[in-house]
Write an enzyme that holds these catalytic residues in place. Structure first.
Site, PDB file in Angstrom:
ATOM      1  N   GLU A  13      50.218  39.563  38.979  1.00 24.65           N
ATOM      2  CA  GLU A  13      50.013  38.475  39.748  1.00 24.65           C
ATOM      3  C   GLU A  13      51.238  37.118  39.014  1.00 24.65           C
ATOM      4  O   GLU A  13      51.898  36.394  40.030  1.00 24.65           O
ATOM      5  CB  GLU A  13      48.834  37.195  39.932  1.00 24.65           C
ATOM      6  CG  GLU A  13      47.772  37.947  40.741  1.00 24.65           C
ATOM      7  CD  GLU A  13      46.458  37.775  40.352  1.00 24.65           C
ATOM      8  OE1 GLU A  13      45.760  37.780  41.364  1.00 24.65           O
ATOM      9  OE2 GLU A  13      46.443  37.107  39.429  1.00 24.65           O
ATOM     10  N   GLY A  79      39.137  39.267  47.882  1.00 22.88           N
ATOM     11  CA  GLY A  79      38.744  39.990  48.171  1.00 22.88           C
ATOM     12  C   GLY A  79      38.208  39.484  49.691  1.00 22.88           C
ATOM     13  O   GLY A  79      38.029  38.035  49.327  1.00 22.88           O
ATOM     14  N   GLU A 174      38.158  33.796  39.473  1.00 24.76           N
ATOM     15  CA  GLU A 174      39.503  32.489  38.359  1.00 24.76           C
ATOM     16  C   GLU A 174      39.455  30.859  38.783  1.00 24.76           C
ATOM     17  O   GLU A 174      38.732  30.145  38.740  1.00 24.76           O
ATOM     18  CB  GLU A 174      40.565  32.846  38.198  1.00 24.76           C
ATOM     19  CG  GLU A 174      40.882  33.530  37.547  1.00 24.76           C
ATOM     20  CD  GLU A 174      40.289  35.082  37.961  1.00 24.76           C
ATOM     21  OE1 GLU A 174      41.216  35.069  39.385  1.00 24.76           O
ATOM     22  OE2 GLU A 174      40.243  36.122  37.202  1.00 24.76           O
ATOM     23  N   ASP A 197      42.022  43.430  49.378  1.00 22.66           N
ATOM     24  CA  ASP A 197      40.484  44.036  49.015  1.00 22.66           C
ATOM     25  C   ASP A 197      39.700  43.320  50.356  1.00 22.66           C
ATOM     26  O   ASP A 197      39.881  42.203  50.095  1.00 22.66           O
ATOM     27  CB  ASP A 197      40.147  44.892  48.529  1.00 22.66           C
ATOM     28  CG  ASP A 197      39.711  44.098  47.199  1.00 22.66           C
ATOM     29  OD1 ASP A 197      40.429  43.089  46.703  1.00 22.66           O
ATOM     30  OD2 ASP A 197      37.760  43.019  47.655  1.00 22.66           O
TER      31      ASP A 197
HETATM   32  C1  4EZ Z   1      40.337  38.605  39.944  1.00 26.37           C
HETATM   33  N1  4EZ Z   1      40.940  39.634  41.048  1.00 26.37           N
HETATM   34  C2  4EZ Z   1      40.677  40.806  41.028  1.00 26.37           C
HETATM   35  C3  4EZ Z   1      40.746  41.054  39.334  1.00 26.37           C
HETATM   36  C4  4EZ Z   1      40.566  42.691  38.828  1.00 26.37           C
HETATM   37  C5  4EZ Z   1      41.010  44.363  38.166  1.00 26.37           C
HETATM   38  C6  4EZ Z   1      41.516  45.190  36.355  1.00 26.37           C
HETATM   39  C7  4EZ Z   1      41.103  38.761  42.502  1.00 26.37           C
HETATM   40  C8  4EZ Z   1      40.108  40.198  43.351  1.00 26.37           C
HETATM   41  C9  4EZ Z   1      38.302  40.261  43.248  1.00 26.37           C
HETATM   42  N2  4EZ Z   1      37.715  39.446  43.084  1.00 26.37           N
HETATM   43  C10 4EZ Z   1      40.936  40.635  43.884  1.00 26.37           C
HETATM   44  N3  4EZ Z   1      39.947  41.165  45.044  1.00 26.37           N
HETATM   45  C11 4EZ Z   1      38.660  40.772  44.179  1.00 26.37           C
HETATM   46  C12 4EZ Z   1      37.226  41.241  43.975  1.00 26.37           C
HETATM   47  N4  4EZ Z   1      36.798  42.097  44.983  1.00 26.37           N
HETATM   48  N5  4EZ Z   1      35.670  41.337  43.564  1.00 26.37           N
HETATM   49  C13 4EZ Z   1      36.080  40.205  42.504  1.00 26.37           C
HETATM   50  O1  4EZ Z   1      40.619  37.260  41.112  1.00 26.37           O
HETATM   51  C14 4EZ Z   1      40.879  43.170  37.669  1.00 26.37           C
END
Ligand code: 4EZ
Length: 231
Positions: A13, A79, A174, A197
């Site tokens: 990021e 997400g 976060e 996603d």
């Molecule tokens: C958390 N970040 C995801 C970190 C995932 C994997 C190794 C954003 C995020 C997210 N958080 C993107 N999609 C998400 C989802 N479906 N649920 C929670 O800030 C690390």
């Protein structure tokens, strides 16, 4: 003069942000790297916290209390919940909440603990600047509620709970913790996310596929906002 904190949760990021800046001085503190630089006469500290509310709180508080940052911008991926949000789309948080904070056993609403509030609002001024930048550059972005929790959400059931309980438009891990820290320390802050996603069954797969491109979409827009902050 503004001293700006720019944070993400994951290295992916902040990578496109660091690629944009030069003459970066790296300081290690509390198991994290902090990248200090000057850009267009602005002092900036960039860092990624690691994933989740605890690490994000530590990094936000460190950037403010140790490095003296007085404005905080967050860039990353999320997400999508709001069905108008497709992968790659941008969302600016107008307010954030913790979807996994639960003392409902005592009659309190989800996301609430005594002394706090369910929602924390982001800086109106920074949102206004961001919308000016979006208009000037024909960038499409929506404003909405972001729900944060220490879970990667990948089920309709949890997603529906978060949508119904908080009317949230997007979710991540976060934002709300950074919001609580900045609000308590009186630091104006801004949370930007691009959708990676839609928090459903395919979320894990989509996240891996779109993390990099969505992180870059968010970072590119954030840099344009930084450019505007100084003008
Ligand atoms: C958390 N970040 C995801 C970190 C995932 C994997 C190794 C954003 C995020 C997210 N958080 C993107 N999609 C998400 C989802 N479906 N649920 C929670 O800030 C690390």
């Amino acid at each position: 003069m503004i001293k700006l904190a720019i944070m993400g949760a994951m290295e992916e990021e902040i990578e496109p942000l660091l690629a944009h800046f030069e003459n970066v001085k790296v300081t290690e503190f509390a198991n994290n790297k902090y990248y200090e630089l000057t850009y267009n006469g602005l002092e900036i500290v960039v860092a990624y916290s690691k994933i989740g509310k605890v690490f994000a709180s530590l990094t936000a508080a460190t950037m403010i209390e140790k490095f003296g940052c007085d404005t905080l911008l967050f860039s990353g991926v999320a997400g999508g919940i709001n069905p108008t949000l497709k992968i790659g789309d941008l969302i600016i948080a107008d307010k954030l909440c913790q979807h996994d904070l639960d003392i409902t056993a005592f009659g309190h609403p989800n996301g609430f603990v005594p002394g706090g509030s369910v929602f924390v609002e982001t800086s109106k001024h920074l949102r206004q600047v961001a919308f000016e930048v979006a208009n000037e550059n024909k960038i499409s972005v929506i404003e909405g509620t972001i729900a944060t929790g220490d879970q990667f959400v990948h089920s309709e059931e949890r997603k529906n709970f978060i949508e119904q309980t908080f009317k949230a438009d997007a979710l991540e891990m976060e934002g709300a913790s950074v919001a609580v820290v900045c609000d308590a320390l009186n630091v104006p802050f801004f949370i930007l996310r691009a959708i990676s996603d839609t928090a459903d069954m395919d979320a894990g797969f989509d996240f891996d596929e779109f993390l990099k491109s969505s992180a870059k979409t968010s970072a590119d827009y954030l840099i344009k906002i930084v450019d505007k902050l100084n003008n």
